[in-house]
Design an enzyme around this catalytic site. Structure first.
Site, PDB file in Angstrom:
ATOM      1  NE  ARG A 248      -4.420  -0.945   0.226  1.00 10.02           N
ATOM      2  CZ  ARG A 248      -4.674  -1.796  -0.775  1.00 10.02           C
ATOM      3  NH1 ARG A 248      -3.801  -1.995  -1.726  1.00 10.02           N
ATOM      4  NH2 ARG A 248      -5.813  -2.476  -0.821  1.00 10.02           N
ATOM      5  CG  ASP A 272       2.052  -2.427  -8.129  1.00 12.93           C
ATOM      6  OD1 ASP A 272       2.008  -2.054  -9.321  1.00 12.93           O
ATOM      7  OD2 ASP A 272       1.123  -3.049  -7.578  1.00 12.93           O
ATOM      8  CD  GLU A 277      -1.818   3.760  -5.765  1.00 13.73           C
ATOM      9  OE1 GLU A 277      -2.905   3.266  -6.132  1.00 13.73           O
ATOM     10  OE2 GLU A 277      -0.922   3.083  -5.247  1.00 13.73           O
ATOM     11  CG  HIS A 295      -2.323  -0.248  -6.965  1.00 15.67           C
ATOM     12  ND1 HIS A 295      -2.750   0.492  -5.912  1.00 15.67           N
ATOM     13  CD2 HIS A 295      -2.481  -1.545  -6.599  1.00 15.67           C
ATOM     14  CE1 HIS A 295      -3.175  -0.304  -4.946  1.00 15.67           C
ATOM     15  NE2 HIS A 295      -3.026  -1.565  -5.341  1.00 15.67           N
TER      16      HIS A 295
HETATM   17  P1  NAD Z   1      -2.552 -11.078   4.732  1.00 12.56           P
HETATM   18  O1  NAD Z   1      -3.584 -10.534   5.652  1.00 12.56           O
HETATM   19  O2  NAD Z   1      -2.638 -12.489   4.310  1.00 12.56           O
HETATM   20  O3  NAD Z   1      -1.093 -10.859   5.387  1.00 12.56           O
HETATM   21  C1  NAD Z   1      -0.704  -9.667   5.965  1.00 12.56           C
HETATM   22  C2  NAD Z   1       0.280 -10.026   7.075  1.00 12.56           C
HETATM   23  O4  NAD Z   1       0.854  -8.817   7.552  1.00 12.56           O
HETATM   24  C3  NAD Z   1      -0.372 -10.725   8.288  1.00 12.56           C
HETATM   25  O5  NAD Z   1       0.276 -11.971   8.526  1.00 12.56           O
HETATM   26  C4  NAD Z   1      -0.151  -9.761   9.434  1.00 12.56           C
HETATM   27  O6  NAD Z   1       0.115 -10.421  10.656  1.00 12.56           O
HETATM   28  C5  NAD Z   1       1.069  -8.994   8.953  1.00 12.56           C
HETATM   29  N1  NAD Z   1       1.250  -7.674   9.534  1.00 12.56           N
HETATM   30  C6  NAD Z   1       0.301  -6.759   9.845  1.00 12.56           C
HETATM   31  N2  NAD Z   1       0.901  -5.641  10.326  1.00 12.56           N
HETATM   32  C7  NAD Z   1       2.242  -5.872  10.311  1.00 12.56           C
HETATM   33  C8  NAD Z   1       3.363  -5.118  10.685  1.00 12.56           C
HETATM   34  N3  NAD Z   1       3.239  -3.893  11.182  1.00 12.56           N
HETATM   35  N4  NAD Z   1       4.587  -5.660  10.529  1.00 12.56           N
HETATM   36  C9  NAD Z   1       4.727  -6.907  10.020  1.00 12.56           C
HETATM   37  N5  NAD Z   1       3.695  -7.688   9.661  1.00 12.56           N
HETATM   38  C10 NAD Z   1       2.462  -7.165   9.811  1.00 12.56           C
HETATM   39  O7  NAD Z   1      -2.548 -10.083   3.486  1.00 12.56           O
HETATM   40  P2  NAD Z   1      -1.996 -10.392   2.010  1.00 12.56           P
HETATM   41  O8  NAD Z   1      -3.077 -11.000   1.204  1.00 12.56           O
HETATM   42  O9  NAD Z   1      -0.694 -11.073   2.114  1.00 12.56           O
HETATM   43  O10 NAD Z   1      -1.825  -8.893   1.455  1.00 12.56           O
HETATM   44  C11 NAD Z   1      -0.754  -8.083   1.924  1.00 12.56           C
HETATM   45  C12 NAD Z   1      -0.873  -6.673   1.360  1.00 12.56           C
HETATM   46  O11 NAD Z   1      -0.826  -6.697  -0.062  1.00 12.56           O
HETATM   47  C13 NAD Z   1      -2.167  -5.943   1.720  1.00 12.56           C
HETATM   48  O12 NAD Z   1      -1.833  -4.688   2.255  1.00 12.56           O
HETATM   49  C14 NAD Z   1      -2.839  -5.690   0.413  1.00 12.56           C
HETATM   50  O13 NAD Z   1      -3.458  -4.430   0.420  1.00 12.56           O
HETATM   51  C15 NAD Z   1      -1.676  -5.701  -0.567  1.00 12.56           C
HETATM   52  N6  NAD Z   1      -2.091  -6.050  -1.929  1.00 12.56           N
HETATM   53  C16 NAD Z   1      -1.656  -5.280  -2.962  1.00 12.56           C
HETATM   54  C17 NAD Z   1      -2.050  -5.586  -4.266  1.00 12.56           C
HETATM   55  C18 NAD Z   1      -1.567  -4.773  -5.434  1.00 12.56           C
HETATM   56  O14 NAD Z   1      -2.281  -4.668  -6.423  1.00 12.56           O
HETATM   57  N7  NAD Z   1      -0.378  -4.223  -5.382  1.00 12.56           N
HETATM   58  C19 NAD Z   1      -2.907  -6.675  -4.503  1.00 12.56           C
HETATM   59  C20 NAD Z   1      -3.300  -7.453  -3.443  1.00 12.56           C
HETATM   60  C21 NAD Z   1      -2.882  -7.132  -2.146  1.00 12.56           C
END
Ligand code: NAD
Length: 321
Positions: A248, A272, A277, A295
């Site tokens: 993000r 990304d 944005e 993104h």
């Molecule tokens: P997820 O919920 O499976 O995993 C997130 C992990 O982050 C969890 O295990 C949580 O414990 C950990 N976490 C939370 N706060 C933390 C911190 N301060 N320090 C370390 N770890 C921490 O989520 P995911 O499906 O793996 O997605 C992760 C990120 O990817 C999300 O923020 C999502 O918005 C982003 N994402 C981006 C795109 C894109 O188009 N670029 C697409 C999908 C997801």
């Protein structure tokens, strides 16, 4: 017939599938300001959105027959989820559908900077004929990923998928996640159905910062809205490290990142996602040490198909239960 409005578009296969199951699906885009009227006058009972359409309290309040809201994709910042659920509505998303696509984008960026592709693709069309030999010489400092250490901040779905891919490339993996101490991941590298288990133990953030050649972020935006990585964290990173953010915008302090790149503390960044944005800082877009994408982490044909199929299953479960 139950009417569903897919206001931000719907993958064709998912559209056919819902129609086959007897749903009346509208895919025309209704402007945000007309949504309440349209939902009520057209007796829409399910609303499917991506990130463009906002589903705020007012919509839940004004549309009592709207019992299902489905977001194709991960974050639900555009929906008042808790409020909708407090009214007994089903509000859901498809969190796993883009996991593999985001993980692959991490390596697309990482390979790109490791071999200066982000740079040569910008420079060669303009100066390639006159500077071929000079560019060739400057790109000779490229490096392989094998043997390098990848720090993974956030060891959930995407973080763990990235870890598997990194292991396949011969990288060492250092995960950090305050809520995950150990993880066992089943992998099927040979695609034969015979899996084996990779075991990971997470480390402290400081250990990760100090030991990683590249660091990739896979966390949600912190609740306090503050960046997770700023000047203090950059100063703990290995000189010449690489930072990749596909999570993000706002998780990384962009101004501090520019300073770290300009001072040489960091070798490259791969972005990304951006704070502003859809108009990221020009200094980021133009920087020769940054590989950029708009993104698109979850934007692959496969992810779109999975999102569509997951939405179909969720709609059917909700209305046929
Ligand atoms: P997820 O919920 O499976 O995993 C997130 C992990 O982050 C969890 O295990 C949580 O414990 C950990 N976490 C939370 N706060 C933390 C911190 N301060 N320090 C370390 N770890 C921490 O989520 P995911 O499906 O793996 O997605 C992760 C990120 O990817 C999300 O923020 C999502 O918005 C982003 N994402 C981006 C795109 C894109 O188009 N670029 C697409 C999908 C997801």
């Amino acid at each position: 017939m139950i009417r569903i409005l897919a206001n931000d578009g719907l993958e064709e296969g998912a559209l056919f599938s819902l129609q086959e199951h007897g749903f009346d699906v509208i895919i025309e885009k209704v402007p945000q300001e007309n949504l309440i009227d349209f939902i009520n006058s057209s007796q829409v009972r399910g609303l499917l959105v991506r990130s463009a359409t906002k589903v705020r309290k007012e919509i839940f309040d004004a549309c009592p027959n709207l019992s299902f809201v489905g977001r194709g994709g991960v974050g639900m910042d555009n929906i008042d989820v808790a409020y909708g659920r407090s009214l007994g509505r089903t509000v859901t998303n498809t969190p796993a559908s883009s996991t593999r696509s985001v993980a692959e984008l991490v390596f697309a960026h990482l390979f790109s900077v490791a071999r200066f592709l982000h740079h040569s693709n910008r420079v060669m069309p303009v100066e390639g004929q006159g500077k071929f030999e000079a560019l060739k010489k400057s790109y000779a400092q490229a490096f392989e990923l094998k043997g390098k250490t990848l720090g993974i901040i956030g060891f959930g779905r995407i973080g763990q998928e990235v870890a598997q891919m990194a292991m396949g490339l011969g990288m060492k993996v250092l995960p950090y996640d305050p809520w995950v101490k150990t993880a066992e991941i089943e992998v099927d590298f040979l695609q034969t159905g015979d899996t084996f288990t990779l075991e990971f133990e997470t480390v402290s953030l400081d250990e990760l910062l100090q030991a990683s050649d590249a660091i990739t972020l896979h966390v949600p935006m912190p609740a306090n809205g503050n960046p997770l990585l700023s000047a203090a964290e950059f100063s703990h990173m290995k000189p010449g490290a690489i930072l990749i953010n596909t999570a993000r915008g706002g998780i990384v302090n962009e101004k501090d990142l520019l300073v770290a790149l300009d001072s040489g503390r960091l070798a490259f960044a791969c972005l990304d996602v951006f704070e502003n944005e859809p108009s990221p800082l020009p200094e980021l877009l133009n920087h020769t040490k940054i590989s950029v994408s708009p993104h698109v982490g979850g934007s692959t044909a496969e992810a779109q198909t999975r999102i569509g199929q997951e939405l179909v299953d969720l709609v059917i479960d909700h209305f046929r239960a």
